[in-house]
Design an enzyme around this catalytic site. Structure first.
Site, PDB file in Angstrom:
ATOM      1  N   ARG A 180       3.132  10.498   3.302  1.00  8.18           N
ATOM      2  CA  ARG A 180       1.819  11.086   3.109  1.00  8.18           C
ATOM      3  C   ARG A 180       1.845  12.486   3.679  1.00  8.18           C
ATOM      4  O   ARG A 180       2.120  12.670   4.865  1.00  8.18           O
ATOM      5  CB  ARG A 180       0.807  10.208   3.841  1.00  8.18           C
ATOM      6  CG  ARG A 180      -0.594  10.412   3.427  1.00  8.18           C
ATOM      7  CD  ARG A 180      -1.466   9.359   4.057  1.00  8.18           C
ATOM      8  NE  ARG A 180      -1.607   9.519   5.492  1.00  8.18           N
ATOM      9  CZ  ARG A 180      -2.667   9.115   6.175  1.00  8.18           C
ATOM     10  NH1 ARG A 180      -3.657   8.516   5.554  1.00  8.18           N
ATOM     11  NH2 ARG A 180      -2.738   9.281   7.473  1.00  8.18           N
ATOM     12  N   THR A 239      -2.585  17.421   3.123  1.00  8.94           N
ATOM     13  CA  THR A 239      -3.417  17.027   1.974  1.00  8.94           C
ATOM     14  C   THR A 239      -3.695  15.522   1.952  1.00  8.94           C
ATOM     15  O   THR A 239      -4.579  15.073   1.217  1.00  8.94           O
ATOM     16  CB  THR A 239      -2.694  17.367   0.662  1.00  8.94           C
ATOM     17  OG1 THR A 239      -1.485  16.579   0.607  1.00  8.94           O
ATOM     18  CG2 THR A 239      -2.319  18.842   0.598  1.00  8.94           C
ATOM     19  N   ASP A 299       0.366   4.937  14.140  1.00  6.13           N
ATOM     20  CA  ASP A 299       1.301   5.241  13.048  1.00  6.13           C
ATOM     21  C   ASP A 299       2.335   4.114  12.956  1.00  6.13           C
ATOM     22  O   ASP A 299       3.185   3.948  13.835  1.00  6.13           O
ATOM     23  CB  ASP A 299       1.993   6.576  13.319  1.00  6.13           C
ATOM     24  CG  ASP A 299       2.802   7.033  12.118  1.00  6.13           C
ATOM     25  OD1 ASP A 299       2.542   8.128  11.607  1.00  6.13           O
ATOM     26  OD2 ASP A 299       3.698   6.279  11.670  1.00  6.13           O
ATOM     27  N   ASP A 358       6.136   5.122  12.962  1.00  7.38           N
ATOM     28  CA  ASP A 358       6.585   5.583  14.289  1.00  7.38           C
ATOM     29  C   ASP A 358       6.713   4.420  15.262  1.00  7.38           C
ATOM     30  O   ASP A 358       7.654   4.355  16.054  1.00  7.38           O
ATOM     31  CB  ASP A 358       5.604   6.619  14.853  1.00  7.38           C
ATOM     32  CG  ASP A 358       5.760   7.976  14.172  1.00  7.38           C
ATOM     33  OD1 ASP A 358       6.777   8.174  13.486  1.00  7.38           O
ATOM     34  OD2 ASP A 358       4.860   8.817  14.329  1.00  7.38           O
TER      35      ASP A 358
HETATM   36  C1  PRP Z   1       1.929   5.385   6.167  1.00 12.08           C
HETATM   37  C2  PRP Z   1       1.807   3.938   5.749  1.00 12.08           C
HETATM   38  C3  PRP Z   1       1.420   4.036   4.296  1.00 12.08           C
HETATM   39  C4  PRP Z   1       0.558   5.272   4.297  1.00 12.08           C
HETATM   40  C5  PRP Z   1      -0.884   4.843   4.267  1.00 12.08           C
HETATM   41  O1  PRP Z   1       3.123   5.914   5.760  1.00 12.08           O
HETATM   42  O2  PRP Z   1       2.972   3.201   5.965  1.00 12.08           O
HETATM   43  O3  PRP Z   1       2.507   4.184   3.423  1.00 12.08           O
HETATM   44  O4  PRP Z   1       0.803   5.983   5.519  1.00 12.08           O
HETATM   45  O5  PRP Z   1      -1.708   5.923   4.116  1.00 12.08           O
HETATM   46  P1  PRP Z   1      -2.565   6.171   2.794  1.00 12.08           P
HETATM   47  O6  PRP Z   1      -3.164   4.850   2.415  1.00 12.08           O
HETATM   48  O7  PRP Z   1      -3.595   7.167   3.246  1.00 12.08           O
HETATM   49  O8  PRP Z   1      -1.658   6.707   1.733  1.00 12.08           O
HETATM   50  P2  PRP Z   1       3.572   7.411   6.173  1.00 12.08           P
HETATM   51  O9  PRP Z   1       3.123   8.385   5.143  1.00 12.08           O
HETATM   52  O10 PRP Z   1       3.144   7.679   7.579  1.00 12.08           O
HETATM   53  O11 PRP Z   1       5.140   7.358   6.057  1.00 12.08           O
HETATM   54  P3  PRP Z   1       6.200   6.508   6.914  1.00 12.08           P
HETATM   55  O12 PRP Z   1       6.043   5.056   6.520  1.00 12.08           O
HETATM   56  O13 PRP Z   1       7.493   7.071   6.473  1.00 12.08           O
HETATM   57  O14 PRP Z   1       5.923   6.739   8.385  1.00 12.08           O
HETATM   58  N1  URA Z   2      -0.583   5.465   8.230  1.00 11.79           N
HETATM   59  C1  URA Z   2      -0.385   4.823   9.416  1.00 11.79           C
HETATM   60  O1  URA Z   2       0.766   4.545   9.796  1.00 11.79           O
HETATM   61  N2  URA Z   2      -1.464   4.499  10.145  1.00 11.79           N
HETATM   62  C2  URA Z   2      -2.712   4.763   9.735  1.00 11.79           C
HETATM   63  O2  URA Z   2      -3.665   4.428  10.463  1.00 11.79           O
HETATM   64  C3  URA Z   2      -2.894   5.438   8.510  1.00 11.79           C
HETATM   65  C4  URA Z   2      -1.812   5.767   7.777  1.00 11.79           C
END
Ligand code: PRP
Ligand code: URA
Length: 209
Positions: free
Chosen positions: A104, A108, A200, A203
């Site tokens: 994400r 944006t 997160d 993380d």
């Molecule tokens: C997180 C999570 C989802 C997304 C949710 O991933 O695992 O994929 O955010 O957010 P949204 O519903 O607003 O799209 P992230 O983009 O942090 O990537 P990662 O799993 O690589 O940490």
């Molecule tokens: N992605 C995450 O990992 N946590 C949130 O709360 C939203 C998006």
């Protein structure tokens, strides 16, 4: 319209409380996410079709039921969806696994695709898309669109925690998709994080940041 299943089994709720706790470290967090994913998979596969079978018990022949052999595919959204994969595969070991890489954009909040590798027979499978977090729903909606564009029709989504906004987005963009969540939280904050959420997910699973 797709159905929303909130799986508020006491074991799931208890483990989710531990997952939310900021003092839970990566090792325990990973174990708990897999355990909850396994429990959720049990519920999310409740409607798998069965077929008649016969086995010999030590006492006598017995008419019974076995899975009809419907093919399942599991698609974790990278990275955080990987945290749910082993738990689901423990229940459905024969499932094939596809991967979709999305992150994400922090400015944006729009999803950016960076990887997609799906099994060759993906269109014949019932798919379960995995991601612990359904926040704005942008990532889930994009991932579902990618696999639909490759011909998949039977798709369900499994998330640990969802914001109402994310559920609404998936329902609007993909009314044919059922969503299985362990909990629907209150709202999103200004950075698009789920409140109260768990922070997160990526993380915390992988010890980054
Ligand atoms: C997180 C999570 C989802 C997304 C949710 O991933 O695992 O994929 O955010 O957010 P949204 O519903 O607003 O799209 P992230 O983009 O942090 O990537 P990662 O799993 O690589 O940490
Ligand atoms: N992605 C995450 O990992 N946590 C949130 O709360 C939203 C998006």
């Amino acid at each position: 319209m797709g159905k929303i299943f909130v799986m508020d089994h006491p074991l799931i709720r208890h483990k989710l409380s531990l997952i939310r706790d900021k003092n839970t470290g990566s090792k325990e967090f990973r174990e708990l996410v897999n355990e909850v994913a396994m429990l959720m998979a049990y519920e999310a596969t409740r409607d798998l079709p069965l077929t008649e079978a016969e086995v010999e018990t030590p006492i006598c022949p017995c008419k019974t039921k076995v899975l009809a052999g419907k093919k399942i595919g599991v698609v974790p959204i990278l990275r955080a969806g990987l945290g749910m994969l082993d738990g689901v595969l423990r229940l459905i070991p024969a499932a094939r696994v596809g991967h979709i890489g999305l992150y994400r954009d922090p400015e944006t909040l729009e999803p950016v695709e960076y990887y997609c590798k799906l099994p060759g027979d993906i269109t014949e499978r019932d798919l379960i898309v995995l991601d612990p977090m359904l926040a704005t729903g942008g990532s889930a909606s994009a991932a579902i669109s990618f696999i639909k564009n490759r011909g998949c029709k039977s798709i369900r989504m499994m998330n640990l925690i969802a914001a109402p906004e994310g559920i609404e987005r998936v329902r609007r963009d993909h009314p044919d998709v059922d969503v299985y969540v362990a909990c629907v939280d209150e709202k999103l904050n200004d950075h698009g994080y789920i409140v109260p959420g768990l922070g997160d997910a990526g993380d915390r699973l992988f010890g980054t940041k």
